[in-house]
Motif scaffolding. Structure first.
Motif, mmCIF file in Angstrom:
data_model
loop_
_atom_site.group_PDB
_atom_site.id
_atom_site.type_symbol
_atom_site.label_atom_id
_atom_site.label_comp_id
_atom_site.label_asym_id
_atom_site.label_seq_id
_atom_site.Cartn_x
_atom_site.Cartn_y
_atom_site.Cartn_z
ATOM 1 N N LEU B 19 -36.380 45.851 -10.534
ATOM 2 C CA LEU B 19 -36.238 45.187 -11.815
ATOM 3 C C LEU B 19 -34.864 45.520 -12.386
ATOM 4 O O LEU B 19 -34.504 46.690 -12.520
ATOM 5 C CB LEU B 19 -37.361 45.721 -12.707
ATOM 6 C CG LEU B 19 -37.653 45.062 -14.028
ATOM 7 C CD1 LEU B 19 -39.109 45.286 -14.380
ATOM 8 C CD2 LEU B 19 -36.770 45.592 -15.112
ATOM 9 N N LYS B 20 -34.104 44.495 -12.704
ATOM 10 C CA LYS B 20 -32.776 44.748 -13.268
ATOM 11 C C LYS B 20 -32.886 45.087 -14.743
ATOM 12 O O LYS B 20 -33.493 44.328 -15.501
ATOM 13 C CB LYS B 20 -31.904 43.504 -13.110
ATOM 14 C CG LYS B 20 -31.439 43.275 -11.690
ATOM 15 C CD LYS B 20 -30.515 42.074 -11.626
ATOM 16 C CE LYS B 20 -30.300 41.672 -10.181
ATOM 17 N NZ LYS B 20 -29.958 40.240 -10.046
ATOM 18 N N PRO B 21 -32.280 46.195 -15.163
ATOM 19 C CA PRO B 21 -32.354 46.568 -16.583
ATOM 20 C C PRO B 21 -31.932 45.425 -17.507
ATOM 21 O O PRO B 21 -32.510 45.241 -18.573
ATOM 22 C CB PRO B 21 -31.375 47.744 -16.681
ATOM 23 C CG PRO B 21 -31.334 48.326 -15.318
ATOM 24 C CD PRO B 21 -31.547 47.187 -14.368
ATOM 25 N N ARG B 22 -30.968 44.620 -17.073
ATOM 26 C CA ARG B 22 -30.494 43.516 -17.921
ATOM 27 C C ARG B 22 -31.530 42.438 -18.158
ATOM 28 O O ARG B 22 -31.443 41.684 -19.126
ATOM 29 C CB ARG B 22 -29.305 42.832 -17.247
ATOM 30 C CG ARG B 22 -28.041 43.619 -17.372
ATOM 31 C CD ARG B 22 -26.915 42.774 -16.853
ATOM 32 N NE ARG B 22 -25.647 43.381 -17.202
ATOM 33 C CZ ARG B 22 -24.526 42.697 -17.332
ATOM 34 N NH1 ARG B 22 -24.523 41.395 -17.117
ATOM 35 N NH2 ARG B 22 -23.417 43.303 -17.658
ATOM 36 N N ALA B 23 -32.447 42.310 -17.204
ATOM 37 C CA ALA B 23 -33.447 41.249 -17.307
ATOM 38 C C ALA B 23 -34.622 41.671 -18.183
ATOM 39 O O ALA B 23 -35.503 40.879 -18.500
ATOM 40 C CB ALA B 23 -33.948 40.881 -15.919
ATOM 41 N N LEU B 24 -34.585 42.919 -18.585
ATOM 42 C CA LEU B 24 -35.711 43.515 -19.302
ATOM 43 C C LEU B 24 -35.648 43.228 -20.794
ATOM 44 O O LEU B 24 -34.671 43.537 -21.467
ATOM 45 C CB LEU B 24 -35.649 45.032 -19.083
ATOM 46 C CG LEU B 24 -36.820 45.833 -19.600
ATOM 47 C CD1 LEU B 24 -38.052 45.526 -18.782
ATOM 48 C CD2 LEU B 24 -36.496 47.310 -19.536
ATOM 49 N N GLY B 25 -36.700 42.627 -21.325
ATOM 50 C CA GLY B 25 -36.744 42.354 -22.753
ATOM 51 C C GLY B 25 -37.394 43.486 -23.516
ATOM 52 O O GLY B 25 -37.004 43.829 -24.616
ATOM 53 N N LYS B 26 -38.419 44.071 -22.916
ATOM 54 C CA LYS B 26 -39.181 45.116 -23.602
ATOM 55 C C LYS B 26 -39.917 45.940 -22.570
ATOM 56 O O LYS B 26 -40.270 45.432 -21.504
ATOM 57 C CB LYS B 26 -40.198 44.454 -24.543
ATOM 58 C CG LYS B 26 -40.843 45.369 -25.527
ATOM 59 C CD LYS B 26 -41.623 44.607 -26.578
ATOM 60 C CE LYS B 26 -42.979 44.153 -26.050
ATOM 61 N NZ LYS B 26 -43.787 43.535 -27.134
ATOM 62 N N ALA B 43 -43.543 45.922 -18.342
ATOM 63 C CA ALA B 43 -42.226 45.360 -18.651
ATOM 64 C C ALA B 43 -42.395 43.902 -19.035
ATOM 65 O O ALA B 43 -43.164 43.175 -18.403
ATOM 66 C CB ALA B 43 -41.321 45.474 -17.436
ATOM 67 N N THR B 44 -41.706 43.475 -20.075
ATOM 68 C CA THR B 44 -41.670 42.059 -20.428
ATOM 69 C C THR B 44 -40.267 41.548 -20.120
ATOM 70 O O THR B 44 -39.285 42.115 -20.593
ATOM 71 C CB THR B 44 -41.991 41.854 -21.922
ATOM 72 O OG1 THR B 44 -43.220 42.516 -22.212
ATOM 73 C CG2 THR B 44 -42.126 40.381 -22.270
ATOM 74 N N MET B 45 -40.188 40.505 -19.306
ATOM 75 C CA MET B 45 -38.886 39.957 -18.917
ATOM 76 C C MET B 45 -38.275 39.211 -20.094
ATOM 77 O O MET B 45 -38.973 38.581 -20.879
ATOM 78 C CB MET B 45 -39.045 38.982 -17.741
ATOM 79 C CG MET B 45 -39.610 39.617 -16.493
ATOM 80 S SD MET B 45 -38.502 40.878 -15.858
ATOM 81 C CE MET B 45 -39.488 42.320 -16.206
ATOM 82 N N LYS B 46 -36.953 39.283 -20.180
ATOM 83 C CA LYS B 46 -36.241 38.717 -21.316
ATOM 84 C C LYS B 46 -36.404 37.197 -21.393
ATOM 85 O O LYS B 46 -36.814 36.652 -22.405
ATOM 86 C CB LYS B 46 -34.765 39.075 -21.202
ATOM 87 C CG LYS B 46 -34.046 39.127 -22.532
ATOM 88 C CD LYS B 46 -32.582 39.437 -22.345
ATOM 89 C CE LYS B 46 -32.346 40.944 -22.265
ATOM 90 N NZ LYS B 46 -30.937 41.263 -22.008
ATOM 91 N N ARG B 52 -44.947 42.388 -16.371
ATOM 92 C CA ARG B 52 -45.158 43.039 -15.091
ATOM 93 C C ARG B 52 -45.590 44.473 -15.313
ATOM 94 O O ARG B 52 -44.986 45.187 -16.115
ATOM 95 C CB ARG B 52 -43.838 43.164 -14.328
ATOM 96 C CG ARG B 52 -43.347 41.896 -13.735
ATOM 97 C CD ARG B 52 -42.253 42.305 -12.743
ATOM 98 N NE ARG B 52 -41.381 41.188 -12.467
ATOM 99 C CZ ARG B 52 -40.276 41.294 -11.750
ATOM 100 N NH1 ARG B 52 -39.887 42.470 -11.287
ATOM 101 N NH2 ARG B 52 -39.544 40.244 -11.510
ATOM 102 N N CYS B 53 -46.567 44.886 -14.557
ATOM 103 C CA CYS B 53 -46.972 46.288 -14.618
ATOM 104 C C CYS B 53 -46.156 47.065 -13.610
ATOM 105 O O CYS B 53 -46.091 46.705 -12.436
ATOM 106 C CB CYS B 53 -48.449 46.411 -14.294
ATOM 107 S SG CYS B 53 -49.449 45.903 -15.683
ATOM 108 N N LEU B 54 -45.538 48.140 -14.079
ATOM 109 C CA LEU B 54 -44.689 48.927 -13.194
ATOM 110 C C LEU B 54 -45.406 50.198 -12.788
ATOM 111 O O LEU B 54 -46.359 50.640 -13.430
ATOM 112 C CB LEU B 54 -43.380 49.266 -13.909
ATOM 113 C CG LEU B 54 -42.656 48.089 -14.560
ATOM 114 C CD1 LEU B 54 -41.392 48.583 -15.249
ATOM 115 C CD2 LEU B 54 -42.300 47.028 -13.531
ATOM 116 N N ASN B 55 -44.906 50.785 -11.742
ATOM 117 C CA ASN B 55 -45.483 52.015 -11.223
ATOM 118 C C ASN B 55 -44.846 53.237 -11.908
ATOM 119 O O ASN B 55 -43.682 53.532 -11.671
ATOM 120 C CB ASN B 55 -45.231 52.054 -9.713
ATOM 121 C CG ASN B 55 -45.779 53.305 -9.081
ATOM 122 O OD1 ASN B 55 -46.365 54.143 -9.745
ATOM 123 N ND2 ASN B 55 -45.569 53.423 -7.777
ATOM 124 N N PRO B 56 -45.605 53.935 -12.750
ATOM 125 C CA PRO B 56 -45.026 55.055 -13.504
ATOM 126 C C PRO B 56 -44.580 56.211 -12.607
ATOM 127 O O PRO B 56 -43.799 57.056 -13.034
ATOM 128 C CB PRO B 56 -46.158 55.524 -14.417
ATOM 129 C CG PRO B 56 -47.254 54.536 -14.277
ATOM 130 C CD PRO B 56 -47.035 53.777 -13.021
#
Lengths: 77, 77
Positions: B19-26, B43-46, B52-56
């Motif tokens: 996941l690209k940090p730039r594409a991340l909205g929240k 993660a909510t995409m911008k 998307r549920c990420l693996n902690p």
């Protein structure tokens, strides 16, 4: 000439009161973007559903982030 | 006898795509609780508002968290 941008941050005031990890229902991190030039961290309290804007620069919040994201299940070893 | 608890996690599947940090909205962090025994990171995409549920447990996500929460304004020095 760049267009004037309206700054639309979510947080208006920052709440510096200490926050117990146990009382935390959710933590939202909104990265800096064109609409708001700084990171915003919003905590939602578990019981009251109250939202608080936290200070991303604060050491306490950095530790909270670390604690919350590292915490595994302690009840099911 | 403890009451049976219904597990109500938000995430059903974990998305391991990078996941690209730039594409991340929240980024939402939901600590482990009685209703779900493990931390959840959503993660909510911008652009698409896709969630998307990420693996902690993933190193990439830990780095993303660090990057996002440390990022200051680069446009206004």
């Amino acid at each position: 000439i760049p267009l004037a941008r309206t700054v639309r941050c979510t947080c208006i005031t920052i709440d510096d009161r200490p926050l117990k990890p146990r009382a935390l229902g959710k933590l939202e991190i909104i990265p800096a973007s064109l609409s708001c030039p700084h990171v915003e961290i919003i905590a939602t309290m578990k019981k009251s559903d109250e939202k608080r804007c936290l200070n991303p620069e604060s050491e306490a919040i950095k530790n909270l982030l670390k604690a919350v994201s590292q915490k595994r299940s302690k009840r099911a070893p």
